[in-house]
Enzyme design. Structure first.
Site, PDB file in Angstrom:
ATOM      1  N   CYS A 123      17.390  24.621  16.809  1.00  0.00           N
ATOM      2  CA  CYS A 123      17.865  25.926  17.157  1.00  0.00           C
ATOM      3  C   CYS A 123      16.959  26.482  18.209  1.00  0.00           C
ATOM      4  O   CYS A 123      15.944  25.850  18.695  1.00  0.00           O
ATOM      5  CB  CYS A 123      17.985  27.002  15.932  1.00  0.00           C
ATOM      6  SG  CYS A 123      19.365  27.969  15.991  1.00  0.00           S
ATOM      7  N   CYS A 132      23.047  26.210  17.354  1.00  0.00           N
ATOM      8  CA  CYS A 132      23.183  27.359  18.408  1.00  0.00           C
ATOM      9  C   CYS A 132      23.612  27.080  19.776  1.00  0.00           C
ATOM     10  O   CYS A 132      23.646  27.877  20.673  1.00  0.00           O
ATOM     11  CB  CYS A 132      21.748  27.985  18.378  1.00  0.00           C
ATOM     12  SG  CYS A 132      20.488  27.041  19.419  1.00  0.00           S
TER      13      CYS A 132
END
Length: 137
Positions: A8, A80
């Site tokens: 992420c 993400c």
């Protein structure tokens, strides 16, 4: 045993929760770690949200992706939408997926929903990775 990397942006919430679920649900089935495009701190909201479902991630810490080598992992999961920012060697692993989950750091009230989405996706991932080792019939 498959080695899984969850990535992420800052390795502070989504990837930490994914690591916690994968270590618990995939115990003795997969090896797992998480990292971020940059390191930061594990968010207290992530720790509290995971504790609500009985998983303790207080011992996990944020790690930069640069501490790892892509060839050491079979599976890379971006949580993400940061897959577009990953060096190509990370995107070209045996399995690569970009889950593009909402960022609870921006909206702390969505931590439980994002946690539950992560649990569902991690469960499916573990099932898909371990299916080849399950006896048929």
């Amino acid at each position: 045993m498959k080695r899984v990397m969850f990535v992420c942006k800052k390795n502070s919430a989504r990837s930490q929760m994914a690591e916690g679920f994968a270590k618990t649900l995939g115990k003795e089935k997969i090896e797992v770690t998480s990292s971020g495009l940059e390191a930061s701190l594990v968010r207290p909201e992530a720790i509290a949200t995971m504790k609500e479902v009985g998983i303790d991630i207080t011992d996990q810490h944020s790690k930069p992706l640069s501490d790892f080598q892509a060839e050491d992992f079979d599976v890379v999961i971006s949580l993400c939408g940061c897959g577009v920012n990953l060096p190509s060697e990370w995107v070209k692993r045996e399995v690569f997926a970009d889950w593009q989950l909402d960022d609870p750091a921006e909206q702390p009230e969505i931590f439980p929903r994002v946690r539950d989405e992560i649990k569902e996706r991690v469960t499916q991932l573990i099932e898909s990775l371990t299916a080849e080792f399950m006896p048929v019939g």
